[in-house]
Write a protein that holds these residues in place. Structure first.
Motif, PDB file in Angstrom:
ATOM      1  N   GLN A  80      -9.014   2.401 -11.325  1.00  0.00           N
ATOM      2  CA  GLN A  80      -7.983   3.591 -11.721  1.00  0.00           C
ATOM      3  C   GLN A  80      -8.986   4.627 -12.198  1.00  0.00           C
ATOM      4  OE1 GLN A  80      -5.240   2.050 -14.504  1.00  0.00           O
ATOM      5  NE2 GLN A  80      -4.190   1.223 -12.924  1.00  0.00           N
ATOM      6  N   SER A  96      -4.181   6.971 -11.439  1.00  0.00           N
ATOM      7  CA  SER A  96      -4.040   6.607 -10.252  1.00  0.00           C
ATOM      8  C   SER A  96      -5.107   5.948  -9.554  1.00  0.00           C
ATOM      9  CB  SER A  96      -4.090   8.006  -9.243  1.00  0.00           C
ATOM     10  OG  SER A  96      -4.156   7.681  -7.822  1.00  0.00           O
ATOM     11  N   ALA A 118      -2.811  10.624  -4.589  1.00  0.00           N
ATOM     12  CA  ALA A 118      -3.409  11.408  -5.547  1.00  0.00           C
ATOM     13  C   ALA A 118      -4.613  12.127  -5.485  1.00  0.00           C
ATOM     14  CB  ALA A 118      -2.911  10.794  -7.059  1.00  0.00           C
TER      15      ALA A 118
END
Length: 311
Positions: A80, A96, A118
């Motif tokens: 992430q 994200s 994203a």
């Protein structure tokens, strides 16, 4: 020579995330694939990164590259990144994944990935508020920390100096986990100093850093840098570093095995591992590879990280 350009939005450059060396290299090659192929990046069409491209770009050993890419494709799916974004209701703290889908195709020896929605606006062909650099500049960096630090620094290319980055913020942006290098002296030696040494040796800039203190405690760092002089395109006979020759030629078997044992514990060596082999088995194979002078020279920048002093 074709210049393969990496372009990232500075929001992404400033984001906090933890990727190992191989995962970072996969991301960089995917960005270049999107730009060079003209496909661009969307949430539907996969981008392909072939093992051959990875091997040629980063000069890694073929046998270990396939397994490294296979392992990295599994790990990258759960990674992430976090960043801040201004929205109508205020400042949003966004988290994200990097990819929404990733696959390793055994027969083709390639990775196919689709970036998460994203991240798509943060990697485009637009140049405003973006940082661009040639992949060649980071292809010889053997540390994920060094790649991240290089990206953070050159985002300030127009001024030649960065703002003061707090100690905690720098750790996050370099992807240093909370449980890693808790002592500031260890962070400085094993992460910061080691990364700066690689950047100064292998990239197009020369960097100096300054510590900022509150009382006696280090609370932040700033960096000044300048572009190295461009060399004229005149081919000169390659001269070998006599210090490197001595290190290589005078190494005893015991020193070689000790060095291999220390190297086997580094993330950077995971691309040379086979399957789920132990550190001991990897060390045995690395000891054999250290008989090759080219391989020895390629891992020499890692010596500081493992406190290896042969003499």
């Amino acid at each position: 020579m074709k210049k393969e350009l990496v372009v990232k939005d500075n929001v992404l450059i400033e984001a906090s995330y933890n990727l190992d060396l191989i995962e970072q290299r996969l991301i960089l090659l995917a960005i270049i694939e999107a730009r060079e192929s003209g496909k661009g990046i969307n949430a539907h069409d996969p981008l392909s990164i072939h093992a051959e491209s990875y091997i040629n770009q980063f000069g890694v050993h073929r046998n270990g590259a396939y397994q490294a890419l296979k392992n990295a494709s599994k790990d990258l799916f759960v990674r992430q990144f976090s960043y801040q974004e201004k929205r109508s209701k205020g400042l949003a703290n966004v988290t994200s994944r990097w990819v929404s889908e990733i696959a390793y195709i055994e027969d083709a020896a390639c990775v196919e990935l689709i970036f998460a929605p994203a991240i798509i606006p943060l990697i485009t062909r637009l140049e405003e508020h973006f940082t661009s650099y040639e992949l060649e500049q980071v292809s010889k960096l053997n540390s994920g920390y060094a790649i991240r630090l290089y990206e953070l620094i050159i985002a300030w290319r127009s001024t030649g100096k960065t703002q003061v980055i707090s100690y905690d913020d720098l750790r996050k942006k370099l992807g240093v986990l909370d449980q890693e290098y808790k002592v500031k002296a260890d962070f400085k030696k094993r992460v910061l100093d080691s990364s700066l040494k690689q950047i100064n040796e292998h990239t197009d800039i020369t960097v100096k850093h300054e510590q900022h203190k509150t009382g006696r405690e280090i609370t932040g760092f700033s960096f000044t840098f300048k572009q190295k002089p461009q060399l004229k395109n005149i081919k000169k006979p390659q001269q070998r570093d006599p210090n490197t020759i001595d290190l290589f030629s005078k190494m005893t078997d015991a020193q070689r095995h000790l060095l291999a044992s220390k190297l086997s514990r580094l993330h950077e060596m995971s691309e040379y591992s086979v399957g789920n082999e132990s550190f001991e088995d990897l060390a045995k194979r690395l000891a054999e590879k250290l008989l090759d002078e080219k391989f020895f020279n390629s891992v020499k920048p890692l010596f500081d990280q493992i406190d290896y002093k042969p003499y």
